[in-house]
Scaffold this motif. Structure first.
Motif, mmCIF file in Angstrom:
data_model
loop_
_atom_site.group_PDB
_atom_site.id
_atom_site.type_symbol
_atom_site.label_atom_id
_atom_site.label_comp_id
_atom_site.label_asym_id
_atom_site.label_seq_id
_atom_site.Cartn_x
_atom_site.Cartn_y
_atom_site.Cartn_z
ATOM 1 N N TRP A 195 0.791 -1.220 0.000
ATOM 2 C CA TRP A 195 0.000 0.000 0.000
ATOM 3 C C TRP A 195 0.828 1.278 0.000
ATOM 4 N N VAL A 196 2.152 1.169 0.083
ATOM 5 C CA VAL A 196 3.022 2.337 -0.059
ATOM 6 C C VAL A 196 4.082 2.013 -1.093
ATOM 7 N N ASN A 197 4.584 3.006 -1.721
ATOM 8 C CA ASN A 197 5.570 2.803 -2.782
ATOM 9 C C ASN A 197 6.990 2.840 -2.214
ATOM 10 N N HIS A 198 7.179 2.159 -1.082
ATOM 11 C CA HIS A 198 8.499 2.129 -0.458
ATOM 12 C C HIS A 198 8.603 0.864 0.396
ATOM 13 N N PRO A 199 9.445 -0.078 0.024
ATOM 14 C CA PRO A 199 9.580 -1.290 0.833
ATOM 15 C C PRO A 199 10.315 -0.988 2.135
ATOM 16 N N TYR A 200 10.145 -1.854 3.097
ATOM 17 C CA TYR A 200 10.902 -1.731 4.335
ATOM 18 C C TYR A 200 12.345 -2.096 4.051
ATOM 19 N N GLY A 201 13.215 -1.174 4.324
ATOM 20 C CA GLY A 201 14.640 -1.409 4.161
ATOM 21 C C GLY A 201 15.287 -1.686 5.506
ATOM 22 N N GLU A 202 16.582 -1.513 5.557
ATOM 23 C CA GLU A 202 17.345 -1.851 6.761
ATOM 24 C C GLU A 202 16.858 -1.095 7.996
ATOM 25 N N GLU A 203 16.611 0.200 7.846
ATOM 26 C CA GLU A 203 16.181 1.018 8.991
ATOM 27 C C GLU A 203 14.840 0.544 9.550
ATOM 28 N N GLU A 204 13.879 0.298 8.668
ATOM 29 C CA GLU A 204 12.563 -0.154 9.116
ATOM 30 C C GLU A 204 12.632 -1.571 9.699
ATOM 31 N N ILE A 205 13.454 -2.412 9.112
ATOM 32 C CA ILE A 205 13.619 -3.782 9.617
ATOM 33 C C ILE A 205 14.201 -3.757 11.029
ATOM 34 N N ILE A 206 15.160 -2.867 11.268
ATOM 35 C CA ILE A 206 15.736 -2.732 12.612
ATOM 36 C C ILE A 206 14.664 -2.293 13.603
ATOM 37 N N LEU A 207 13.801 -1.365 13.202
ATOM 38 C CA LEU A 207 12.709 -0.934 14.078
ATOM 39 C C LEU A 207 11.765 -2.091 14.399
ATOM 40 N N LEU A 208 11.462 -2.909 13.401
ATOM 41 C CA LEU A 208 10.609 -4.077 13.645
ATOM 42 C C LEU A 208 11.269 -5.027 14.645
ATOM 43 N N GLU A 209 12.554 -5.278 14.451
ATOM 44 C CA GLU A 209 13.282 -6.211 15.314
ATOM 45 C C GLU A 209 13.472 -5.668 16.729
ATOM 46 N N GLU A 210 13.757 -4.387 16.853
ATOM 47 C CA GLU A 210 14.106 -3.820 18.151
ATOM 48 C C GLU A 210 12.932 -3.216 18.914
ATOM 49 N N GLU A 211 11.850 -2.878 18.208
ATOM 50 C CA GLU A 211 10.728 -2.235 18.884
ATOM 51 C C GLU A 211 9.431 -3.050 18.805
ATOM 52 N N LEU A 212 9.057 -3.460 17.607
ATOM 53 C CA LEU A 212 7.772 -4.132 17.452
ATOM 54 C C LEU A 212 7.762 -5.528 18.070
ATOM 55 N N LEU A 213 8.705 -6.375 17.690
ATOM 56 C CA LEU A 213 8.723 -7.742 18.216
ATOM 57 C C LEU A 213 8.853 -7.779 19.742
ATOM 58 N N PRO A 214 9.740 -6.992 20.345
ATOM 59 C CA PRO A 214 9.799 -7.007 21.810
ATOM 60 C C PRO A 214 8.488 -6.552 22.462
ATOM 61 N N ALA A 215 7.839 -5.551 21.897
ATOM 62 C CA ALA A 215 6.561 -5.090 22.448
ATOM 63 C C ALA A 215 5.507 -6.178 22.347
ATOM 64 N N MET A 216 5.469 -6.872 21.231
ATOM 65 C CA MET A 216 4.519 -7.974 21.069
ATOM 66 C C MET A 216 4.839 -9.106 22.050
ATOM 67 N N ALA A 217 6.117 -9.390 22.255
ATOM 68 C CA ALA A 217 6.525 -10.442 23.185
ATOM 69 C C ALA A 217 6.112 -10.097 24.616
ATOM 70 N N VAL A 218 6.264 -8.835 25.007
ATOM 71 C CA VAL A 218 5.840 -8.405 26.346
ATOM 72 C C VAL A 218 4.334 -8.569 26.488
ATOM 73 N N PHE A 219 3.589 -8.160 25.487
ATOM 74 C CA PHE A 219 2.132 -8.321 25.497
ATOM 75 C C PHE A 219 1.756 -9.788 25.666
ATOM 76 N N LEU A 220 2.363 -10.662 24.864
ATOM 77 C CA LEU A 220 2.042 -12.089 24.934
ATOM 78 C C LEU A 220 2.443 -12.705 26.268
ATOM 79 N N ALA A 221 3.565 -12.281 26.831
ATOM 80 C CA ALA A 221 3.982 -12.783 28.143
ATOM 81 C C ALA A 221 3.003 -12.345 29.226
ATOM 82 N N ARG A 222 2.538 -11.120 29.143
ATOM 83 C CA ARG A 222 1.564 -10.637 30.139
ATOM 84 C C ARG A 222 0.248 -11.381 30.018
ATOM 85 N N VAL A 223 -0.202 -11.632 28.801
ATOM 86 C CA VAL A 223 -1.427 -12.408 28.600
ATOM 87 C C VAL A 223 -1.246 -13.817 29.173
ATOM 88 N N GLU A 224 -0.074 -14.399 28.962
ATOM 89 C CA GLU A 224 0.220 -15.724 29.501
ATOM 90 C C GLU A 224 0.125 -15.708 31.027
#
Length: 91
Positions: A42-71
């Motif tokens: 939906w955007v004319n710009h793929p996720y490059g290195e900078e966006e991938i780092i944000l996913l790895e360092e911010e999004l996945l850890p936040a999701m992991a914390v959420f899932l651990a709390r639900v557990e």
């Protein structure tokens, strides 16, 4: 996680987060291992290195914390239910 062991329907928001977490992990592993960008249809710009780092360092850890709390919440509920069940058995 309980919802993973039991299975979940598409209306289960926790199951959806679990599924998305695994999908993002897989996507990152398969694309970054080969040095590929992640397309965004939906955007004319793929996720490059900078966006991938944000996913790895911010999004996945936040999701992991959420899932651990639900557990933790699920385990507390299960423990309460087990106590109630044992209390009814004693009667």
């Amino acid at each position: 996680m309980v919802s993973h062991a039991v299975g979940f329907g598409p209306e289960d928001p926790v199951g959806l987060v679990e599924s998305c977490y695994r999908a993002v992990e897989m996507l990152l592993a398969t694309h970054t291992a080969r040095g590929l960008l992640i397309p965004r249809p939906w955007v004319n710009h793929p996720y490059g290195e900078e966006e991938i780092i944000l996913l790895e360092e911010e999004l996945l850890p936040a999701m992991a914390v959420f899932l651990a709390r639900v557990e933790a919440i699920d385990r507390a509920i299960e423990a309460d239910q087990e106590l109630e069940f044992k209390a009814h058995q004693v009667r």
